[in-house]
Design a protein around this motif. Structure first.
Motif, short mmCIF file in Angstrom:
data_model
loop_
_atom_site.label_atom_id
_atom_site.label_comp_id
_atom_site.label_asym_id
_atom_site.label_seq_id
_atom_site.Cartn_x
_atom_site.Cartn_y
_atom_site.Cartn_z
N ASP A 200 -3.61 79.44 -7.57
CA ASP A 200 -3.36 78.02 -7.84
C ASP A 200 -3.15 77.84 -9.35
OD1 ASP A 200 -3.32 75.29 -8.14
OD2 ASP A 200 -5.15 74.92 -7.02
N PRO A 201 -1.92 77.59 -9.79
CA PRO A 201 -1.66 77.43 -11.22
C PRO A 201 -2.32 76.20 -11.83
CG PRO A 201 0.30 76.89 -9.96
CD PRO A 201 -0.69 77.48 -8.99
N PHE A 202 -2.81 75.29 -10.96
CA PHE A 202 -3.47 74.08 -11.48
C PHE A 202 -4.96 74.31 -11.71
CE2 PHE A 202 0.20 72.46 -9.12
CZ PHE A 202 0.78 71.64 -10.08
N HIS A 203 -5.54 75.30 -11.04
CA HIS A 203 -6.98 75.50 -11.12
C HIS A 203 -7.32 76.98 -11.25
CE1 HIS A 203 -6.59 71.63 -8.84
NE2 HIS A 203 -7.51 71.27 -9.71
N PHE A 204 -7.01 77.56 -12.38
CA PHE A 204 -7.51 78.90 -12.67
C PHE A 204 -8.27 78.82 -13.98
CE2 PHE A 204 -3.45 78.81 -14.83
CZ PHE A 204 -3.62 79.58 -15.96
N GLU A 205 -9.38 79.54 -14.03
CA GLU A 205 -10.33 79.38 -15.12
C GLU A 205 -10.51 80.67 -15.90
OE1 GLU A 205 -12.29 78.08 -17.80
OE2 GLU A 205 -12.15 76.52 -16.26
N LEU A 206 -10.28 80.60 -17.20
CA LEU A 206 -10.51 81.76 -18.04
C LEU A 206 -11.99 81.98 -18.32
CD1 LEU A 206 -7.44 80.99 -18.65
CD2 LEU A 206 -7.79 82.16 -20.81
N ASN A 207 -12.78 80.90 -18.25
CA ASN A 207 -14.19 81.00 -18.61
C ASN A 207 -15.10 81.12 -17.40
OD1 ASN A 207 -14.18 80.88 -21.56
ND2 ASN A 207 -13.35 78.83 -21.29
N ASP A 208 -14.62 81.79 -16.35
CA ASP A 208 -15.52 82.04 -15.24
C ASP A 208 -16.43 83.23 -15.58
OD1 ASP A 208 -14.06 84.37 -14.82
OD2 ASP A 208 -12.92 83.56 -13.14
N ASP B 178 -26.74 88.76 -27.01
CA ASP B 178 -27.62 87.62 -27.30
C ASP B 178 -26.95 86.67 -28.30
OD1 ASP B 178 -29.70 88.66 -25.68
OD2 ASP B 178 -30.29 90.00 -27.31
N TYR B 179 -26.27 87.22 -29.27
CA TYR B 179 -25.58 86.39 -30.25
C TYR B 179 -24.39 85.67 -29.61
CZ TYR B 179 -28.23 89.02 -33.78
OH TYR B 179 -29.24 89.58 -34.54
N PHE B 180 -23.66 86.39 -28.75
CA PHE B 180 -22.48 85.79 -28.13
C PHE B 180 -22.87 84.60 -27.26
CE2 PHE B 180 -20.99 90.47 -27.94
CZ PHE B 180 -20.78 90.48 -29.30
N LYS B 181 -23.95 84.78 -26.49
CA LYS B 181 -24.37 83.69 -25.59
C LYS B 181 -24.94 82.52 -26.37
CE LYS B 181 -25.24 86.38 -21.40
NZ LYS B 181 -26.25 86.80 -20.38
N SER B 182 -25.73 82.80 -27.40
CA SER B 182 -26.32 81.70 -28.17
C SER B 182 -25.26 80.93 -28.93
CB SER B 182 -27.37 82.25 -29.15
OG SER B 182 -26.78 83.10 -30.11
N ALA B 183 -24.17 81.62 -29.32
CA ALA B 183 -23.07 80.94 -30.02
C ALA B 183 -22.08 80.31 -29.04
CB ALA B 183 -22.34 81.93 -30.93
N ASN B 184 -22.32 80.53 -27.73
CA ASN B 184 -21.45 79.98 -26.68
C ASN B 184 -19.99 80.40 -26.88
OD1 ASN B 184 -20.94 78.54 -24.32
ND2 ASN B 184 -20.52 76.63 -25.41
N ILE B 185 -19.80 81.69 -27.18
CA ILE B 185 -18.45 82.21 -27.35
C ILE B 185 -17.73 82.17 -26.00
CG2 ILE B 185 -17.09 84.27 -27.86
CD1 ILE B 185 -19.08 85.04 -29.95
N LYS B 186 -16.52 81.66 -25.97
CA LYS B 186 -15.73 81.58 -24.75
C LYS B 186 -14.26 81.45 -25.11
CE LYS B 186 -16.72 76.62 -24.61
NZ LYS B 186 -17.39 75.54 -23.85
#
Length: 231
Positions: free
Chosen positions: A72-80, A134-142
């Motif tokens: 679905d080109p309308f609903h694909f998520e890079l941040n899954d 731990d750093y990536f998650k705390s910085a909310n890298i996406k």
């Protein structure tokens, strides 16, 4: 792309060929067959069993391992969750490789801070030495969430999976209904430059084929017609 990838299915007489040079289309005008093909491929791209057989040089390969699919080109998520896990593994490899010196300095400073903080508390504290994730998650890298156009988002998705998963082909469903020929050519040219193959599955013929495309057409009454195939 390593080599041309072949897809065969008991209901399709002509093999589908995915290569970096020629975009392959499967146009299925019969609604039941269209649904069957798409849902089956979607399951296989998630690692489940299916009716399509993917092969390269005569050897069966895993569709999930070498490719990716957008239904679905309308609903694909890079941040899954899967994409973010791939991203964190990629960044962790860099943190412990090219940027190891920076990471060690950061960790030393963080541990020193935690020691001082723990010492200041009127009770005992314990802590673990931080890891890169731990750093990536705390910085909310996406991945970036705002895009000016669908083709920009698609190209970002393609680039990410080429880098993070080493994808060799991409399958898109009804992409011609949302991208005009100019934007499709941009996507095709990008994939060719990156040496990855493209398969489009369409439920109808929206317009004439581009000169670079070839198509297998499954009609309403399940006849098979080839277009832009060499004699």
């Amino acid at each position: 792309m390593r080599e041309e990838i072949t897809l065969v299915h008991v209901h399709i007489e002509t093999p589908l060929l995915i290569s970096e040079n020629v975009p392959q289309l499967l146009i299925v005008e019969n609604p039941d067959e269209f649904y069957r093909f798409v849902t089956d491929l979607d399951r296989q791209m998630e690692g489940e069993e299916g009716e399509f057989a993917f092969s390269c040089n005569g050897n069966i390969i895993s569709a999930e391992k070498y490719g990716a699919m957008i239904c679905d080109p309308f609903h694909f998520e890079l941040n899954d969750k899967k994409m973010l896990n791939l991203l964190y593994k990629y960044l962790e490899k860099n943190a412990l490789g090219e940027y190891l010196t920076y990471f060690n300095k950061l960790t030393a400073q963080t541990v020193s801070f935690l020691e001082e903080l723990a010492f200041s508390a009127p009770f005992g504290l314990s802590y673990d030495e931080p890891q890169p994730i731990d750093y990536f998650k705390s910085a909310n890298i996406k991945f970036e969430k705002s895009y000016e156009s669908l083709e920009e988002k698609l190209l970002c998705y393609i680039n990410a999976l080429i880098e993070l998963k080493k994808c060799e082909f991409f399958i898109f469903v009804n992409l011609k209904s949302v991208l005009d020929d100019e934007k499709l050519l941009l996507l095709y040219n990008h994939c060719q430059a990156e040496k990855v193959g493209v398969l489009l599955i369409e439920n109808c013929r929206t317009r004439p084929l581009l000169s670079c495309e070839k198509a297998i057409l499954i009609t309403e009454d399940l006849c098979e017609i080839l277009e832009n195939y060499e004699d």
